[in-house]
Design an enzyme around this catalytic site. Structure first.
Site, short mmCIF file in Angstrom:
data_model
loop_
_atom_site.label_atom_id
_atom_site.label_comp_id
_atom_site.label_asym_id
_atom_site.label_seq_id
_atom_site.Cartn_x
_atom_site.Cartn_y
_atom_site.Cartn_z
N ASP A 233 70.74 86.46 52.95
CA ASP A 233 70.20 85.33 52.19
C ASP A 233 71.23 84.21 52.13
O ASP A 233 71.44 83.58 51.10
CB ASP A 233 69.75 85.74 50.78
CG ASP A 233 68.65 84.82 50.24
OD1 ASP A 233 68.33 83.81 50.88
OD2 ASP A 233 68.12 85.13 49.15
N GLU B 254 67.41 87.15 57.05
CA GLU B 254 66.84 86.16 56.12
C GLU B 254 67.89 85.13 55.80
O GLU B 254 68.52 85.15 54.75
CB GLU B 254 66.34 86.82 54.82
CG GLU B 254 65.59 85.84 53.92
CD GLU B 254 65.43 86.32 52.49
OE1 GLU B 254 65.66 85.50 51.57
OE2 GLU B 254 65.08 87.50 52.27
N HIS C 30 58.23 85.20 51.74
CA HIS C 30 59.44 84.82 51.01
C HIS C 30 59.06 84.09 49.72
O HIS C 30 58.00 83.45 49.66
CB HIS C 30 60.29 83.90 51.90
CG HIS C 30 61.60 83.50 51.33
ND1 HIS C 30 61.75 82.38 50.53
CD2 HIS C 30 62.83 84.05 51.44
CE1 HIS C 30 63.01 82.27 50.18
NE2 HIS C 30 63.69 83.27 50.72
#
Length: 322
Positions: free
Chosen positions: A285, A12, A164
């Site tokens: 992230d 991600e 998301h």
């Protein structure tokens, strides 16, 4: 126990295309220093990103368009054109560094038929590995009948949809008024995306398309820790409006969990206990979280080498066909 040569795949990892969708959005309320730092890292798909990966031992980033993404575009034709530009840009970045990057496509869900066509193009022509979508589509959610053709194509192609958070919410929750920090990653985004995933379950998406799957970041948006509660309330639901199986069935068969932004061994142990080690994937992230912190969390996780390897890379290799 960490083995020095274990491969690390992070699934991600955000990028932006400022000439297509500006970042940050108006009124985002971010501190200026973070706007500057993230603003220089998001559009970079080589120098800064690869240096960060090399410094901390990340072999592959799976790239995805940051929020705000296509969900903020009202006009369907504009969304279709923007999706093509974003996905072409992403595919070019992957082609330039094929051993370091893979990608999730952005879909123009404002027009589901066009989204299906773009999904096919993204997978077959561009080599992208799935889809990432930022929560809602102008306040609409993906359990609605209009999106069934997209789920059918995701199932047919065997690729996942990463659900998301959206930086621009579908609506405002009064309980968060006056506390903007609660409306973002600390709580509001998790609550919204977790609820969206439950809509998919209760809306029958996975009964209609049992081979379809979603990924949920941030340790599954905390849903693994609610399995007992979700199952205990299932039998109180209207029989005509509940899915065929207990919610835990879908969370263990149609959902993958990633570690993005939740670098807690207690949380990781709880998630793997509830959904299984084969359904948990490492994520950072980037650039919103620290690569150093994320990798150290992974390296020191209390797992046997084989299980740690699943989380670090082999689950991603299997699910995304890397």
């Amino acid at each position: 126990m960490w083995e020095a040569d274990v491969r690390v795949i992070a699934v991600e990892e955000a990028f932006s295309v400022p000439e297509v969708i500006s970042w940050p959005p108006a009124g985002a309320g971010m501190p200026e220093r973070w706007i500057r730092e993230w603003g220089r890292r998001l559009p970079d798909l080589a120098e800064l990103r690869l240096a960060d990966m090399d410094a901390h031992g990340v072999d592959v980033q799976v790239l995805s368009m940051t929020s705000p993404g296509l969900e903020v575009i009202d006009d369907a034709a504009e969304a279709v054109a923007a999706a093509r530009r974003i996905n072409d840009h992403l595919a070019d970045a992957v082609a330039a560094h094929p051993t370091r990057f893979a990608g999730f496509a952005a879909l123009p869900l404002q027009d589901p038929d066009a989204a299906v066509a773009e999904l096919r193009r993204a997978v077959h022509e561009l080599g992208l590995k799935g889809v990432l979508h930022n929560d809602h589509v102008g306040g609409h959610y993906l359990d609605e009948p209009r999106f069934r053709p997209v789920w059918a194509e995701l199932e047919r192609l065997g690729v996942t949809l990463y659900l998301h958070p959206a930086i621009v919410p579908a609506d405002r929750w009064r309980v968060l008024d006056g506390y903007p920090v609660l409306g973002g990653p600390s709580w509001g985004w998790t609550a919204a995306v977790g609820a969206h995933a439950l809509r998919l379950i209760y809306g029958g998406v996975f009964d209609a398309f049992p081979g379809a799957s979603v990924m949920l970041g941030h340790m599954g948006e905390l849903l693994p820790f609610q399995l007992a509660r979700l199952d205990s309330r299932y039998r109180q639901a209207d029989v005509e409006r509940r899915p065929r199986q207990l919610p835990s069935h879908y969370l263990r068969h149609n959902v993958y969990v990633t570690t993005s932004g939740v670098f807690s061994h207690a949380a990781l142990l709880g998630a793997t206990h509830e959904v299984g080690t084969d359904r948990v994937l490492f994520a950072i992230d980037y650039p919103y979280e620290s690569t150093a912190e994320a990798v150290e969390f992974l390296r020191t996780a209390p797992y046997a080498p084989a299980d740690l390897a699943r989380i670090a890379h082999s689950n991603a290799e299997r699910v995304l066909r890397l």
